[in-house]
Scaffold this motif. Structure first.
Motif, mmCIF file in Angstrom:
data_model
loop_
_atom_site.group_PDB
_atom_site.id
_atom_site.type_symbol
_atom_site.label_atom_id
_atom_site.label_comp_id
_atom_site.label_asym_id
_atom_site.label_seq_id
_atom_site.Cartn_x
_atom_site.Cartn_y
_atom_site.Cartn_z
ATOM 1 N N ARG A 74 19.485 5.672 -18.162
ATOM 2 C CA ARG A 74 18.109 6.113 -18.000
ATOM 3 C C ARG A 74 17.232 4.950 -17.544
ATOM 4 N N LEU A 75 16.457 5.195 -16.503
ATOM 5 C CA LEU A 75 15.611 4.172 -15.921
ATOM 6 C C LEU A 75 14.158 4.633 -15.908
ATOM 7 N N ARG A 76 13.243 3.667 -16.089
ATOM 8 C CA ARG A 76 11.822 3.977 -15.972
ATOM 9 C C ARG A 76 11.418 3.971 -14.489
ATOM 10 N N THR A 77 10.242 4.489 -14.216
ATOM 11 C CA THR A 77 9.750 4.493 -12.836
ATOM 12 C C THR A 77 9.684 3.083 -12.277
ATOM 13 N N VAL A 78 9.226 2.146 -13.080
ATOM 14 C CA VAL A 78 9.114 0.763 -12.621
ATOM 15 C C VAL A 78 10.480 0.161 -12.336
ATOM 16 N N VAL B 101 7.498 5.843 -5.319
ATOM 17 C CA VAL B 101 8.577 6.569 -5.994
ATOM 18 C C VAL B 101 8.091 7.949 -6.419
ATOM 19 N N ARG B 102 6.891 8.002 -6.989
ATOM 20 C CA ARG B 102 6.345 9.288 -7.431
ATOM 21 C C ARG B 102 6.083 10.207 -6.234
ATOM 22 N N ASP B 103 5.553 9.631 -5.159
ATOM 23 C CA ASP B 103 5.259 10.440 -3.965
ATOM 24 C C ASP B 103 6.544 10.997 -3.351
ATOM 25 N N LEU B 104 7.578 10.167 -3.269
ATOM 26 C CA LEU B 104 8.838 10.607 -2.670
ATOM 27 C C LEU B 104 9.545 11.634 -3.555
ATOM 28 N N GLU B 105 9.348 11.533 -4.867
ATOM 29 C CA GLU B 105 9.874 12.570 -5.758
ATOM 30 C C GLU B 105 9.142 13.890 -5.512
ATOM 31 N N ARG B 106 7.825 13.812 -5.357
ATOM 32 C CA ARG B 106 7.027 15.019 -5.103
ATOM 33 C C ARG B 106 7.426 15.685 -3.794
ATOM 34 N N LEU B 107 7.820 14.877 -2.792
ATOM 35 C CA LEU B 107 8.202 15.403 -1.485
ATOM 36 C C LEU B 107 9.652 15.895 -1.444
ATOM 37 N N GLY B 108 10.376 15.714 -2.539
ATOM 38 C CA GLY B 108 11.745 16.199 -2.596
ATOM 39 C C GLY B 108 12.781 15.240 -2.039
ATOM 40 N N ILE C 172 13.896 12.552 -3.530
ATOM 41 C CA ILE C 172 14.807 12.306 -4.654
ATOM 42 C C ILE C 172 14.690 13.480 -5.615
ATOM 43 N N PRO C 173 15.735 13.741 -6.403
ATOM 44 C CA PRO C 173 15.671 14.853 -7.353
ATOM 45 C C PRO C 173 14.563 14.638 -8.378
ATOM 46 N N ARG C 174 14.099 15.716 -8.951
ATOM 47 C CA ARG C 174 13.083 15.614 -9.998
ATOM 48 C C ARG C 174 13.602 14.807 -11.177
ATOM 49 N N ALA C 175 12.756 13.927 -11.677
ATOM 50 C CA ALA C 175 13.137 13.124 -12.839
ATOM 51 C C ALA C 175 13.059 13.978 -14.106
ATOM 52 N N ALA C 176 13.910 13.624 -15.064
ATOM 53 C CA ALA C 176 13.811 14.274 -16.373
ATOM 54 C C ALA C 176 12.539 13.778 -17.060
ATOM 55 N N ARG C 177 11.997 14.571 -17.944
ATOM 56 C CA ARG C 177 10.778 14.198 -18.670
ATOM 57 C C ARG C 177 11.083 14.120 -20.162
ATOM 58 N N SER C 178 10.597 13.064 -20.762
ATOM 59 C CA SER C 178 10.770 12.903 -22.210
ATOM 60 C C SER C 178 9.702 13.728 -22.925
ATOM 61 N N ARG D 218 8.581 9.868 -17.176
ATOM 62 C CA ARG D 218 9.712 10.157 -16.294
ATOM 63 C C ARG D 218 10.931 9.331 -16.695
ATOM 64 N N SER D 219 12.108 9.954 -16.511
ATOM 65 C CA SER D 219 13.363 9.273 -16.807
ATOM 66 C C SER D 219 14.305 9.469 -15.624
ATOM 67 N N TYR D 220 14.686 8.361 -14.984
ATOM 68 C CA TYR D 220 15.511 8.402 -13.784
ATOM 69 C C TYR D 220 16.922 7.899 -14.082
ATOM 70 N N THR D 221 17.791 8.010 -13.069
ATOM 71 C CA THR D 221 19.162 7.518 -13.160
ATOM 72 C C THR D 221 19.452 6.657 -11.930
#
Length: 245
Positions: A8-12, A25-32, A34-40, A45-48
């Motif tokens: 699990r990785l943070r946005t930073v 990173v957030r903008d590119l996630e919103r545009l699809g 990268i896959p949607r991050a899991a939310r705690s 956000r929680s990334y891999t």
């Protein structure tokens, strides 16, 4: 890959690893891209590591095909089968190969024009092409050839009673150069200036330099796509794992 998904990785962390800002990173996630991050539970956000590879793959695709096309392709990869995803990536390779082939042909046409300027040799009627034949050979619409003719970029001969267009070798060679220059992003006014100056020494040198730079650009795009290869493969494999799990 399953082990990678458990990390699990943070946005930073993702931003640092991929070379983007947190907002990007957030903008590119919103545009699809990268896959949607899991939310705690608290909304973080929680990334891999797969997200990092997706961002790296996007960087390479953007360098090869441009940011808009790269965003569209990355968003599509997450919904395609592995075969369809691989085919979509291969299409980028094919386009680059075709661009390079056309630029090389334009170089050959330019050298032929230089030779003609020095020898004054004419062309044989048997080497002419119809507008349908020429548009097919260049991969452009007949309407594009008509437009270029109206703009003074190429010249056809009308030899039938119906005044059908017929293109001799000088026009065919000029059309190849126009295709390469337009593919490199030059507007009609700039292409017109270059084509009008082709029979002057300075104009020939300018066109030759532009085509050389065009080939260099295509080479850089190809290298960017090759660098993205392993990351793209990892993203496609991860999407397949998610589908099967």
């Amino acid at each position: 890959m399953c082990g990678s998904r458990r990390v699990r990785l943070r946005t930073v962390d993702v931003a640092r690893e991929a070379g983007y800002s947190v907002q990007q990173v957030r903008d590119l996630e919103r545009l699809g891209v990268i896959p949607r991050a899991a939310r705690s539970g608290n909304g973080y956000r929680s990334y891999t590591p797969v997200h990092v590879r997706a961002l790296r793959a996007y960087r390479g695709l953007a360098g090869a095909a441009g940011p808009v096309a790269a965003r569209q392709l990355m968003a599509q990869l997450h919904t395609k089968t592995p075969a369809a995803a691989a085919s979509a990536v291969n299409a980028v390779h094919v386009r680059l190969a075709r661009d390079r082939e056309e630029a090389v042909r334009a170089q050959q046409a330019l050298r032929a024009i230089q030779t003609e300027a020095g020898t004054g040799d004419g062309e044989q009627d048997g080497d002419a092409m119809t507008i349908t034949e020429l548009s097919g050979a260049l991969g452009v619409r007949p309407s594009a050839l008509r437009f270029w003719e109206r703009e003074g970029l190429i010249a056809s001969e009308r030899v039938t009673s119906l005044r059908a267009r017929r293109y001799g070798l000088p026009a065919i060679r000029a059309a190849r150069i126009v295709v390469a220059l337009r593919g490199a992003g030059y507007g009609i006014p700039a292409v017109r200036d270059i084509m009008h100056s082709l029979h002057r020494l300075g104009g020939l040198e300018e066109a030759e330099d532009l085509l050389r730079r065009r080939l260099d650009q295509i080479a850089m795009k190809t290298v960017a796509l090759l660098r993205a290869g392993s990351d793209l493969a990892a993203v496609i494999a991860a999407d397949q794992d998610m589908t099967m799990s």
